[in-house]
Design a protein around this motif. Structure first.
Motif, PDB file in Angstrom:
ATOM      1  N   ASN A  57     -11.712  15.853  52.507  1.00  0.00           N
ATOM      2  CA  ASN A  57     -10.633  14.883  53.089  1.00  0.00           C
ATOM      3  C   ASN A  57      -9.994  15.086  54.217  1.00  0.00           C
ATOM      4  OD1 ASN A  57      -8.588  12.916  53.279  1.00  0.00           O
ATOM      5  ND2 ASN A  57      -7.874  13.182  51.119  1.00  0.00           N
ATOM      6  N   MET A  58     -10.154  14.488  55.211  1.00  0.00           N
ATOM      7  CA  MET A  58      -9.752  14.802  56.496  1.00  0.00           C
ATOM      8  C   MET A  58      -8.028  14.952  56.876  1.00  0.00           C
ATOM      9  SD  MET A  58     -12.204  15.260  58.525  1.00  0.00           S
ATOM     10  CE  MET A  58     -11.385  15.242  60.098  1.00  0.00           C
ATOM     11  N   ARG A  59      -7.524  14.164  55.781  1.00  0.00           N
ATOM     12  CA  ARG A  59      -5.958  14.235  55.805  1.00  0.00           C
ATOM     13  C   ARG A  59      -5.543  15.812  55.518  1.00  0.00           C
ATOM     14  NH1 ARG A  59      -1.839  10.260  53.058  1.00  0.00           N
ATOM     15  NH2 ARG A  59       0.248  10.895  54.086  1.00  0.00           N
ATOM     16  N   ARG A  63      -3.775  19.175  57.203  1.00  0.00           N
ATOM     17  CA  ARG A  63      -2.449  19.855  56.613  1.00  0.00           C
ATOM     18  C   ARG A  63      -2.886  21.025  55.698  1.00  0.00           C
ATOM     19  NH1 ARG A  63       0.263  14.754  53.647  1.00  0.00           N
ATOM     20  NH2 ARG A  63       0.623  13.486  55.603  1.00  0.00           N
ATOM     21  N   GLY A  64      -4.038  21.317  55.697  1.00  0.00           N
ATOM     22  CA  GLY A  64      -4.473  22.540  54.746  1.00  0.00           C
ATOM     23  C   GLY A  64      -4.521  22.178  53.145  1.00  0.00           C
ATOM     24  N   VAL A  65      -5.506  23.277  52.554  1.00  0.00           N
ATOM     25  CA  VAL A  65      -5.561  22.993  51.202  1.00  0.00           C
ATOM     26  C   VAL A  65      -4.489  23.351  50.334  1.00  0.00           C
ATOM     27  CG1 VAL A  65      -7.132  23.598  49.217  1.00  0.00           C
ATOM     28  CG2 VAL A  65      -8.209  23.575  51.619  1.00  0.00           C
TER      29      VAL A  65
END
Length: 68
Positions: A57-59, A63-65
């Motif tokens: 998921n690009m979003r 933001r980071g996992v």
């Protein structure tokens, strides 16, 4: 892939302690392919899936996992 190592390790430990592996003597691969409704590792399995999904998921890649 390194970000999901903790979730993968906890899933592995949970599956090794499950009835599917211990009592039914199935391999880990067989138990992973055939999830049971009352599987005690369902929450851990979902956390691992969400971690792997968030990498695509690009979003969330920006933001980071999330830590589970």
């Amino acid at each position: 892939a390194k970000k999901c190592n903790e979730a993968a390790l906890s899933l592995l430990v949970c599956m090794e302690k499950s009835d599917c592996v211990l009592k039914q003597k199935k391999s880990l691969e067989e138990c992973m392919k055939d999830p049971i409704e009352s599987d005690p590792c369902t929450a851990v399995r979902n956390a691992y899936f969400n971690c792997k999904h968030s990498q695509l998921n690009m979003r969330t890649r920006i933001r980071g996992v999330r830590q589970y």
